[in-house]
Design a protein around this motif. Structure first.
Motif, PDB file in Angstrom:
ATOM      1  N   HIS A 190       0.839  -1.212   0.000  1.00 28.86           N
ATOM      2  CA  HIS A 190       0.000   0.000   0.000  1.00 28.86           C
ATOM      3  C   HIS A 190       0.866   1.250   0.000  1.00 28.86           C
ATOM      4  CE1 HIS A 190       0.605   1.008   4.375  1.00 28.86           C
ATOM      5  NE2 HIS A 190       1.082  -0.215   4.327  1.00 28.86           N
ATOM      6  N   SER A 191       0.287   2.338  -0.441  1.00 29.65           N
ATOM      7  CA  SER A 191       0.991   3.619  -0.429  1.00 29.65           C
ATOM      8  C   SER A 191       0.630   4.379   0.838  1.00 29.65           C
ATOM      9  CB  SER A 191       0.624   4.437  -1.663  1.00 29.65           C
ATOM     10  OG  SER A 191      -0.769   4.488  -1.828  1.00 29.65           O
ATOM     11  N   LEU A 192       1.513   5.261   1.251  1.00 28.00           N
ATOM     12  CA  LEU A 192       1.318   5.974   2.519  1.00 28.00           C
ATOM     13  C   LEU A 192       2.030   7.315   2.439  1.00 28.00           C
ATOM     14  CD1 LEU A 192       0.077   5.376   5.404  1.00 28.00           C
ATOM     15  CD2 LEU A 192       2.384   4.724   6.076  1.00 28.00           C
ATOM     16  N   ALA A 193       1.268   8.370   2.704  1.00 28.05           N
ATOM     17  CA  ALA A 193       1.875   9.700   2.818  1.00 28.05           C
ATOM     18  C   ALA A 193       1.716  10.123   4.268  1.00 28.05           C
ATOM     19  CB  ALA A 193       1.194  10.691   1.885  1.00 28.05           C
ATOM     20  N   PRO A 194       2.710   9.896   5.117  1.00 28.73           N
ATOM     21  CA  PRO A 194       2.548  10.110   6.562  1.00 28.73           C
ATOM     22  C   PRO A 194       2.093  11.534   6.861  1.00 28.73           C
ATOM     23  CG  PRO A 194       4.649   9.060   6.067  1.00 28.73           C
ATOM     24  CD  PRO A 194       4.062   9.520   4.764  1.00 28.73           C
ATOM     25  N   PRO A 195       0.868  11.688   7.363  1.00 25.78           N
ATOM     26  CA  PRO A 195       0.325  13.032   7.569  1.00 25.78           C
ATOM     27  C   PRO A 195       1.027  13.807   8.674  1.00 25.78           C
ATOM     28  CG  PRO A 195      -1.180  11.378   8.419  1.00 25.78           C
ATOM     29  CD  PRO A 195      -0.091  10.647   7.716  1.00 25.78           C
ATOM     30  N   THR A 196       1.642  13.095   9.613  1.00 29.86           N
ATOM     31  CA  THR A 196       2.265  13.816  10.729  1.00 29.86           C
ATOM     32  C   THR A 196       3.613  14.411  10.326  1.00 29.86           C
ATOM     33  OG1 THR A 196       3.229  11.751  11.501  1.00 29.86           O
ATOM     34  CG2 THR A 196       1.162  12.446  12.524  1.00 29.86           C
ATOM     35  N   THR A 197       4.135  13.970   9.218  1.00 33.52           N
ATOM     36  CA  THR A 197       5.461  14.445   8.828  1.00 33.52           C
ATOM     37  C   THR A 197       5.384  15.657   7.921  1.00 33.52           C
ATOM     38  OG1 THR A 197       5.487  13.055   6.874  1.00 33.52           O
ATOM     39  CG2 THR A 197       6.363  12.095   8.903  1.00 33.52           C
ATOM     40  N   GLY A 198       4.215  15.871   7.339  1.00 34.37           N
ATOM     41  CA  GLY A 198       4.123  16.977   6.396  1.00 34.37           C
ATOM     42  C   GLY A 198       4.795  16.683   5.069  1.00 34.37           C
ATOM     43  N   LEU A 199       5.246  15.453   4.897  1.00 36.55           N
ATOM     44  CA  LEU A 199       5.909  15.098   3.641  1.00 36.55           C
ATOM     45  C   LEU A 199       4.898  15.033   2.508  1.00 36.55           C
ATOM     46  CD1 LEU A 199       8.355  12.265   4.693  1.00 36.55           C
ATOM     47  CD2 LEU A 199       8.910  14.618   4.025  1.00 36.55           C
ATOM     48  N   LYS A 200       5.302  15.481   1.365  1.00 35.73           N
ATOM     49  CA  LYS A 200       4.450  15.370   0.182  1.00 35.73           C
ATOM     50  C   LYS A 200       4.651  14.012  -0.480  1.00 35.73           C
ATOM     51  CE  LYS A 200       2.886  19.633   0.194  1.00 35.73           C
ATOM     52  NZ  LYS A 200       1.701  19.822   1.008  1.00 35.73           N
ATOM     53  N   ARG A 201       5.818  13.421  -0.245  1.00 34.29           N
ATOM     54  CA  ARG A 201       6.150  12.200  -0.953  1.00 34.29           C
ATOM     55  C   ARG A 201       5.264  11.034  -0.537  1.00 34.29           C
ATOM     56  NH1 ARG A 201      12.026   9.237  -1.092  1.00 34.29           N
ATOM     57  NH2 ARG A 201      11.348   7.418  -2.308  1.00 34.29           N
ATOM     58  N   VAL A 202       4.836  10.260  -1.506  1.00 35.70           N
ATOM     59  CA  VAL A 202       4.088   9.048  -1.228  1.00 35.70           C
ATOM     60  C   VAL A 202       5.066   7.880  -1.211  1.00 35.70           C
ATOM     61  CG1 VAL A 202       2.319   7.464  -2.060  1.00 35.70           C
ATOM     62  CG2 VAL A 202       1.973   9.938  -2.248  1.00 35.70           C
ATOM     63  N   PHE A 203       5.163   7.238  -0.048  1.00 36.05           N
ATOM     64  CA  PHE A 203       5.991   6.046   0.023  1.00 36.05           C
ATOM     65  C   PHE A 203       5.184   4.836  -0.399  1.00 36.05           C
ATOM     66  CE2 PHE A 203       8.186   8.867   2.927  1.00 36.05           C
ATOM     67  CZ  PHE A 203       9.513   8.653   2.590  1.00 36.05           C
ATOM     68  N   GLN A 204       5.839   3.880  -1.004  1.00 34.88           N
ATOM     69  CA  GLN A 204       5.221   2.605  -1.356  1.00 34.88           C
ATOM     70  C   GLN A 204       5.625   1.624  -0.269  1.00 34.88           C
ATOM     71  OE1 GLN A 204       3.115   2.008  -3.887  1.00 34.88           O
ATOM     72  NE2 GLN A 204       3.179   4.129  -4.610  1.00 34.88           N
ATOM     73  N   CYS A 205       4.663   1.212   0.529  1.00 38.39           N
ATOM     74  CA  CYS A 205       4.940   0.513   1.782  1.00 38.39           C
ATOM     75  C   CYS A 205       4.550  -0.958   1.750  1.00 38.39           C
ATOM     76  CB  CYS A 205       4.171   1.178   2.917  1.00 38.39           C
ATOM     77  SG  CYS A 205       4.735   2.844   3.252  1.00 38.39           S
ATOM     78  N   ILE A 206       5.155  -1.683   2.665  1.00 36.23           N
ATOM     79  CA  ILE A 206       4.734  -3.028   3.032  1.00 36.23           C
ATOM     80  C   ILE A 206       4.496  -2.997   4.536  1.00 36.23           C
ATOM     81  CG2 ILE A 206       5.364  -5.467   3.097  1.00 36.23           C
ATOM     82  CD1 ILE A 206       7.292  -4.856   0.727  1.00 36.23           C
ATOM     83  N   ASN A 207       3.255  -3.252   4.933  1.00 35.78           N
ATOM     84  CA  ASN A 207       2.894  -3.204   6.364  1.00 35.78           C
ATOM     85  C   ASN A 207       3.304  -1.886   7.009  1.00 35.78           C
ATOM     86  OD1 ASN A 207       2.038  -5.757   5.824  1.00 35.78           O
ATOM     87  ND2 ASN A 207       3.339  -6.810   7.316  1.00 35.78           N
ATOM     88  N   GLY A 208       3.095  -0.794   6.309  1.00 34.55           N
ATOM     89  CA  GLY A 208       3.281   0.529   6.906  1.00 34.55           C
ATOM     90  C   GLY A 208       4.690   1.076   6.843  1.00 34.55           C
ATOM     91  N   CYS A 209       5.634   0.312   6.303  1.00 36.55           N
ATOM     92  CA  CYS A 209       7.029   0.768   6.259  1.00 36.55           C
ATOM     93  C   CYS A 209       7.551   0.709   4.831  1.00 36.55           C
ATOM     94  CB  CYS A 209       7.903  -0.116   7.138  1.00 36.55           C
ATOM     95  SG  CYS A 209       7.392  -0.096   8.866  1.00 36.55           S
ATOM     96  N   ALA A 210       8.579   1.488   4.573  1.00 34.63           N
ATOM     97  CA  ALA A 210       9.160   1.532   3.237  1.00 34.63           C
ATOM     98  C   ALA A 210      10.646   1.202   3.276  1.00 34.63           C
ATOM     99  CB  ALA A 210       8.946   2.914   2.620  1.00 34.63           C
ATOM    100  N   TYR A 211      11.112   0.476   2.292  1.00 39.50           N
ATOM    101  CA  TYR A 211      12.515   0.095   2.054  1.00 39.50           C
ATOM    102  C   TYR A 211      12.951  -1.107   2.909  1.00 39.50           C
ATOM    103  CZ  TYR A 211      12.690   4.273  -0.716  1.00 39.50           C
ATOM    104  OH  TYR A 211      12.421   5.212  -1.667  1.00 39.50           O
ATOM    105  N   ALA A 212      13.656  -2.015   2.266  1.00 40.87           N
ATOM    106  CA  ALA A 212      14.157  -3.226   2.909  1.00 40.87           C
ATOM    107  C   ALA A 212      14.968  -2.859   4.145  1.00 40.87           C
ATOM    108  CB  ALA A 212      15.011  -4.030   1.920  1.00 40.87           C
ATOM    109  N   GLY A 213      14.724  -3.567   5.213  1.00 38.82           N
ATOM    110  CA  GLY A 213      15.338  -3.236   6.491  1.00 38.82           C
ATOM    111  C   GLY A 213      14.309  -2.591   7.414  1.00 38.82           C
ATOM    112  N   ASN A 214      13.453  -1.750   6.846  1.00 36.27           N
ATOM    113  CA  ASN A 214      12.321  -1.187   7.598  1.00 36.27           C
ATOM    114  C   ASN A 214      11.073  -2.064   7.440  1.00 36.27           C
ATOM    115  OD1 ASN A 214      13.813   1.214   8.234  1.00 36.27           O
ATOM    116  ND2 ASN A 214      13.439   1.871   6.131  1.00 36.27           N
ATOM    117  N   THR A 215      10.863  -2.559   6.245  1.00 39.60           N
ATOM    118  CA  THR A 215       9.731  -3.455   5.972  1.00 39.60           C
ATOM    119  C   THR A 215      10.014  -4.802   6.659  1.00 39.60           C
ATOM    120  OG1 THR A 215      10.844  -4.106   3.947  1.00 39.60           O
ATOM    121  CG2 THR A 215       9.201  -2.345   3.771  1.00 39.60           C
TER     122      THR A 215
END
Lengths: 251, 251, 251
Positions: C140-165
């Motif tokens: 799923h995609s996730l644009a963390p609202p608390t961070t104010g980031l515009k970037r949409v991360f492509q997540c697995i179980n709420g996290c992005a990038y190997a090591g975090n996922t």
């Protein structure tokens, strides 16, 4: 039995520089039980110099021959620098029977796949009869960097629009196998006019099948319908932007 | 046995001019072994005057009856100009059993498909019992040109939002078959609440299935769960923009 | 047998406020023949206060326990306001065997699904051996609202990038089952390096499979290939934006 293939053709003829004739790379063809040794030389011209790899689908391999760049965890075959060479060893096990893509999986894999650094592996069942007509068709977008064009063409094997894309020929009575791959960011939908096939070799009959990035569908039928036919991606904007070709059947 | 169908209803009632009642075109229904003769008259009003065709999926036909515009290689049925007529001959062979879309495949096919120039062919197995409830559902986007709206609605059979889209009715104990088609640029994902089905008639059970452009999925079940249910595309923005409907089951 | 689960963990720990550890919600695990009673309390913090529901896939339920907001036709479980509670009753029938998503289907379902209000239901066949390693992976995609980031991360179980996922671990000889779900607007394509599986449990072997919104694919294999492997979505821009993880196999 060992088979050896040269990937260098593809990297030397890197699509962006060499034109669509170099897309896809050479087809690797073997039989279940074979071990493939694939000699890769990064022959990219200076203009495009960068690390590349060759990551296969479907075959069995140890992590050393995965061909995947993994940052700190990268193994030998996961980073082939400009001018360097590497030999991959892959095994065609029984579950590998079918057709699979290979592609760059180095640090710059997305851009390189967009430039055409991919190809097919066809693994025949052991001692099985081969199809009379067998072709690989890669569905992908391409914005030729040397032309300065902004337009993204929707290509089949590096070319756009019927007549430029592969024209496939067959005769009535022949067994035909078309291996169709997605190899970009998009999902495609392969349609062949005047014919139908058993989806994934099962009971469901289709003439139009979804194929996602790095997926393969194989369209198999016994030819019985002479004439000039269209095949195309049924995503309408893809068809309009070039993802179509001719299929010519003679009696 | 020969069956004749009139396509003119659809073109005369061309969606953009005639409203959503004309989308999809008439359903062609027959049995394996039948030969379909389809009389098409291009009755587009002057405002939309242009060549159209009728290209079928699933059935067997010779190139003459392919209904595909192919530039210099176009055959008779591949270009039906304003006011012209053509009769297609299509054969329902054993592998044609199922449901398939037909649609315009003329020189302006993308725009016309967006305007609703499509319909369904249902081919029953020979002498097989028919479902008690059988419906066709086309998933497609529509920007009504006569309204001047910029918004693209996500439609089912030309309408958006539950209550406007088809409300399907069934009774407990009935055999239900829903033929669901994608017919635009997008991939859709058909979900029915409170029910499940065997994907492509195989062993895998699903309640949510991908359907690409010009693909068909058939949702079959024996009704056993009374109440008001939702069916919808599970692509969330499609659902939000109208691609949903009601299914009403009485005891 | 009745089983009870608390959904409140998820809503209290609502992803946007609580961070990725709360995504997905708790996995509901049971056996064919079980009846699930699921106690839901809407514990959303004031900042995110709104009605939510819990809509399940795969299980059997009456309309009362559908968990779908339907405007004027909404039933009790289709609108759980801030601070309210509801208990759903769902039945694991034989056709429910497999893995299914549940998710918010309230009036604001799209935004809430984007924030992580979803989870898995795993239904084992009766008295069948369980896999040694079983994991759920939501794409799923996730644009963390608390961070104010515009970037949409492509997540697995709420996290992005190997090591975090999720880093999945297994040993040679173990039976592995990975349940992979799409849960946003996009279609994904799940690829595991160094392994293959039987698509939908049938005869077709794949190492890369399409998964649409709210669809499930289950990747099953007996582990035989030690090392560090990548798994990722093969949509290239998704992989580049984080939708990848590690799979560690020890001898």
């Amino acid at each position: 039995m060992f088979r050896a293939f040269a990937y260098q053709l593809m990297t030397e003829g890197f699509a962006a520089a060499a034109g669509p004739a170099a897309i896809p790379g050479p087809t690797l063809e073997c039989e279940v039980g074979d071990v493939l040794r694939v000699h890769v030389r990064n022959g990219l011209p200076d203009k495009y110099a960068q690390a590349i790899t060759m990551h296969p689908h479907g075959v069995r391999y140890t992590p050393e021959y995965d061909g995947a760049y993994m940052g700190d965890f990268t193994r030998a075959g996961g980073y082939i620098g400009p001018g360097e060479e590497f030999t991959y060893t892959w095994e065609a096990i029984p579950e590998s029977a079918g057709a699979w893509p290979y592609h760059d999986h180095g640090p710059n894999h997305t851009l390189n796949s967009m430039r055409g650094l991919f190809g097919a592996i066809i693994i025949h069942p052991k001692d099985a009869p081969r199809p009379d007509v067998e072709r690989v068709l890669f569905l992908h977008s391409l914005a030729p960097p040397t032309t300065g064009l902004k337009r993204v063409f929707q290509c089949i094997n590096g070319c756009a629009y019927a007549g430029n894309t592969p024209t496939i020929e067959a005769k009535v009575g022949q067994n035909v196998a078309l291996h169709v791959f997605g190899i970009d960011d998009a999902f495609h939908d392969f349609h062949m006019h005047g014919h139908r096939w058993h989806k994934d070799g099962g009971n469901f009959v289709s003439d139009n099948q979804t194929v996602g990035p790095a997926e393969t569908i194989t369209v198999r039928f016994k030819e019985d319908n002479p004439g000039r036919w269209l095949y195309h991606c049924h995503v309408m904007s893809h068809q309009d932007n070039g993802m179509a070709g001719f299929y010519l059947v003679t009696p």
